[in-house]
Design an enzyme around this catalytic site. Structure first.
Site, PDB file in Angstrom:
ATOM      1  N   HIS A 154       0.824  -1.205   0.000  1.00 27.24           N
ATOM      2  CA  HIS A 154       0.000   0.000   0.000  1.00 27.24           C
ATOM      3  C   HIS A 154       0.858   1.256   0.000  1.00 27.24           C
ATOM      4  CE1 HIS A 154      -3.587  -2.490   1.314  1.00 27.24           C
ATOM      5  NE2 HIS A 154      -3.934  -1.875   0.217  1.00 27.24           N
ATOM      6  N   ARG A 188      13.282  -7.596 -33.726  1.00 22.47           N
ATOM      7  CA  ARG A 188      14.579  -8.014 -34.271  1.00 22.47           C
ATOM      8  C   ARG A 188      15.071  -9.175 -33.416  1.00 22.47           C
ATOM      9  NH1 ARG A 188      14.903  -2.071 -35.050  1.00 22.47           N
ATOM     10  NH2 ARG A 188      15.694  -1.645 -37.143  1.00 22.47           N
ATOM     11  N   ARG A 238      11.100 -11.065 -36.898  1.00 21.87           N
ATOM     12  CA  ARG A 238      11.951 -11.208 -38.067  1.00 21.87           C
ATOM     13  C   ARG A 238      12.971 -12.307 -37.796  1.00 21.87           C
ATOM     14  NH1 ARG A 238      15.633  -6.184 -39.624  1.00 21.87           N
ATOM     15  NH2 ARG A 238      16.793  -6.876 -37.792  1.00 21.87           N
ATOM     16  N   ASN A 291      15.943   1.558 -43.682  1.00 19.78           N
ATOM     17  CA  ASN A 291      17.350   1.794 -43.329  1.00 19.78           C
ATOM     18  C   ASN A 291      18.254   1.160 -44.380  1.00 19.78           C
ATOM     19  OD1 ASN A 291      16.067   2.678 -41.029  1.00 19.78           O
ATOM     20  ND2 ASN A 291      16.566   0.855 -39.837  1.00 19.78           N
ATOM     21  N   ASP A 292      17.987  -0.120 -44.652  1.00 17.17           N
ATOM     22  CA  ASP A 292      18.798  -0.791 -45.671  1.00 17.17           C
ATOM     23  C   ASP A 292      18.394  -0.367 -47.075  1.00 17.17           C
ATOM     24  OD1 ASP A 292      20.769  -2.275 -44.343  1.00 17.17           O
ATOM     25  OD2 ASP A 292      19.258  -3.688 -43.639  1.00 17.17           O
ATOM     26  N   ARG A 311      25.526   2.600 -44.243  1.00 17.99           N
ATOM     27  CA  ARG A 311      24.859   3.216 -43.084  1.00 17.99           C
ATOM     28  C   ARG A 311      25.735   3.265 -41.845  1.00 17.99           C
ATOM     29  NH1 ARG A 311      20.164  -1.339 -41.735  1.00 17.99           N
ATOM     30  NH2 ARG A 311      20.088  -0.446 -39.660  1.00 17.99           N
TER      31      ARG A 311
HETATM   32  C1  PEP Z   1      15.807  -1.655 -42.046  1.00 18.14           C
HETATM   33  O1  PEP Z   1      16.754  -2.055 -42.704  1.00 18.14           O
HETATM   34  O2  PEP Z   1      15.148  -0.624 -42.276  1.00 18.14           O
HETATM   35  C2  PEP Z   1      15.396  -2.428 -40.851  1.00 18.14           C
HETATM   36  C3  PEP Z   1      14.280  -2.133 -40.201  1.00 18.14           C
HETATM   37  O3  PEP Z   1      16.208  -3.419 -40.402  1.00 18.14           O
HETATM   38  P1  PEP Z   1      17.583  -3.185 -39.613  1.00 18.14           P
HETATM   39  O4  PEP Z   1      17.660  -1.732 -39.245  1.00 18.14           O
HETATM   40  O5  PEP Z   1      17.548  -4.096 -38.451  1.00 18.14           O
HETATM   41  O6  PEP Z   1      18.601  -3.581 -40.637  1.00 18.14           O
HETATM   42 MG    MG Z   2      17.560  -4.076 -42.491  1.00 16.86          MG
END
Ligand code: PEP
Ligand code: MG
Length: 545
Positions: free
Chosen positions: A187, A293, A329, A450-451, A461
């Site tokens: 409490h 991930r 994934r 991103n990729d 990157r």
């Molecule tokens: C991407 O590539 O946008 C992605 C979501 O995967 P990660 O950043 O894990 O490569």
């Molecule tokens: Mg990726």
């Protein structure tokens, strides 16, 4: 700077002096009572006094924090009619002990019983018994309840605090609470939360000579800093500002759909890397997980993680979030995510090298272990399996074939599996260009921007030296996204974005106009994104759905 870590009761930041509190203790002998009848009267009048005190505390908390927070003191009143009170009476009348001794023995027995209970809710009730025991002893010894030593704005440090002690504190001077012991269900914890005080428990590293020292309490991350430098204070204040903004957003948007002004609905999911982030998914009110991930399971292990270990981790996340969808994934290791036990050779161009689905398809046993774990976990929630780094049709077909093989094996073994969806990441220009053919094979696409940006613009990157050349809104990338969405919709499958671009609020309207169905972003971006979506008006023939 010294630090101590505890367990969170209530978030917030407090900066100020520490004040250590030690409650008074009573020496109680086993001395017999000369007159058990008058001893019983002393006991009953102490009990009446404590009952009055609990009523007064109840009224005080109702006025300050509402009926729900005050309910504890009604529980205390009921406990004053409990079996432990009858036990005290017997110790006085049958064994002819003094009231003080009867209280100590009767209440300590009850304390032991509560502490040994399996259910954490009942275990936490021991703090209430302790509270009443102290109040009864104060009444019998003719003392007023301890007034706590806070006379200037302070962070109070105690071994444990009872609910009554907590309520008697002058909250205008109380900045935060640190306890060495305590329970999240007590409490006292409930009161700290409803008073909005930063508070942590089980902070056992606190030292006695920290009394009076300048400190910062980070209730969000359960840490106490002694004599923190200026920069740390500034960053804690910035964190508080962010958290308060999030709380405001939550109170405005929690449970509301991510729908534009003119009624187009888009799903907003969270990206996570670890099962511990489930809490962040829920606290940010994400509608599910668009990208889990799964690399964590490989990176946290010294050896190839067995199927059983993977199954348990996936199942935990699925169960915690059901019925929300969770897209896991398959392993995206290699390139920047090197794994020692896989013995991967160093490569000149790792981003273009032996990674992700390429490893899985050439190490079938390794891949099958993960797929079997995922299939088994699918019985416990709403699962989507997603394959990364796809560049052609045959890769997807092979993944599906191996998945089918795993399902047949599990069925033969009599293992339970559930329904699941399969999808692929569109994160190579090749996949975007082949989206029409790929869409025939799967239930959904998720754009890994991103990729996709890295491979479309030929910009590594990981390489900071060329970061200045990167235009996150490069029209070529946007064009590939548009093509993918159109191809997906031609084949009636959903298309989402799970790369960082999904959280870029300056692109939200563009994505909605393209018809993107789902955006999956880091948990902290879920509510700002929902707010943005709810401020947009599309047109009749535009947008998702
Ligand atoms: C991407 O590539 O946008 C992605 C979501 O995967 P990660 O950043 O894990 O490569
Ligand atoms: Mg990726």
């Amino acid at each position: 700077m010294k630090t101590a870590t505890g367990t969170k009761i209530s978030g917030g930041i407090a900066v100020g002096k520490l004040k250590l509190y030690r409650p008074k203790t009573y020496e109680i002998s086993e001395e017999k009572a000369d007159d058990p009848v008058s001893e019983l009267e002393r006991f009953e009048s102490a009990r009446e006094k404590v009952r009055e005190q609990q009523r007064a505390l109840h009224e005080k908390v109702v006025a300050e924090a509402g009926e729900d927070s005050a309910a504890v003191f009604e529980v205390h009143e009921m406990m004053l009619d409990d079996r432990m009170v009858s036990a005290c009476r017997e110790i006085i009348t049958d064994q002819k002990h003094k009231a003080e001794y009867a209280v100590r023995r009767g209440f300590d027995n009850a304390l032991r019983q509560f502490r040994n209970m399996d259910d954490p809710y009942f275990r936490a009730r021991s703090a209430d018994v302790e509270d009443l025991k102290i109040a009864m002893l104060d009444a019998l010894f003719g003392n007023e309840p301890d007034s706590l030593p806070v006379t200037e704005p302070s962070i109070l440090v105690a071994d444990d605090l009872t609910p009554s002690e907590m309520v008697r504190l002058d909250r205008s001077l109380l900045l935060g609470i640190v306890m060495r012991e305590g329970s999240t269900n007590s409490h006292t914890a409930i009161l700290a939360r409803s008073f909005g005080l930063p508070a942590i428990i089980r902070c056992r590293e606190v030292e006695d000579d920290w009394d009076g020292k300048y400190a910062a309490l980070d209730g969000y991350d359960s840490r106490l800093y002694i004599e923190p430098p200026r920069e740390l204070i500034d960053s804690l204040m910035a964190k508080r500002k962010d958290e308060l903004e999030k709380e405001t957003l939550l109170s405005e948007l929690k449970g509301k759909p991510s729908t534009t002004i003119d009624g187009h609905n888009i799903k907003v999911y969270a990206n996570i890397c670890d099962p511990s982030e489930v809490e962040a998914v829920l606290s940010n009110d994400a509608e599910g997980v668009g990208l889990f991930r799964s690399e964590f399971i490989y990176l946290n292990s010294r050896t190839d993680p067995p199927e059983e270990e993977q199954y348990r981790a996936y199942r935990k996340v699925l169960e915690a979030l059901a019925p929300r969808p969770v897209v896991i994934r398959t392993s995206d290791i290699g390139a920047d995510k090197a794994i020692e036990y896989l013995d991967l050779e160093k490569e000149e161009n790792p981003a273009l090298g032996y990674r992700a689905i390429r490893i899985c398809l050439s190490r079938k046993d390794f891949f099958k272990r993960q797929l079997r774990a995922l299939l088994r976990a699918s019985a416990h929630g709403n699962l989507g399996i997603m394959f990364p780094m796809i560049t052609c049709l045959s890769e997807v077909r092979e993944c599906k074939e191996i998945l089918g093989e795993c399902r047949r094996e599990l069925e033969n073994e009599g293992a339970e599996t559930g329904n699941l969806e399969t999808g692929i990441m569109i994160e190579t220009p090749a996949a975007a260009l082949l989206a029409d053919e790929l869409a025939e094979e799967v239930d959904f696409f998720s754009l890994g921007t991103n990729d996709l940006t890295q491979y479309t613009c030929a910009i590594d990157r990981q390489n900071e030296k060329i970061a200045a050349f990167l235009d996150a809104h490069n029209p070529a990338v946007l064009k590939l996204i548009q093509m993918t969405v159109e191809a997906g919709h031609r084949h009636n499958i959903r298309v989402g974005i799970c790369g960082e671009l999904g959280a870029d609020l300056s692109l939200t309207e563009t994505f909605l106009r393209m018809g993107v169905d789902e955006l999956s972003v880091n948990p902290g971006s879920v509510l700002p994104l929902r707010k943005q979506i709810r401020s947009i008006t599309l047109g009749e023939n535009e947008g998702p759905g």
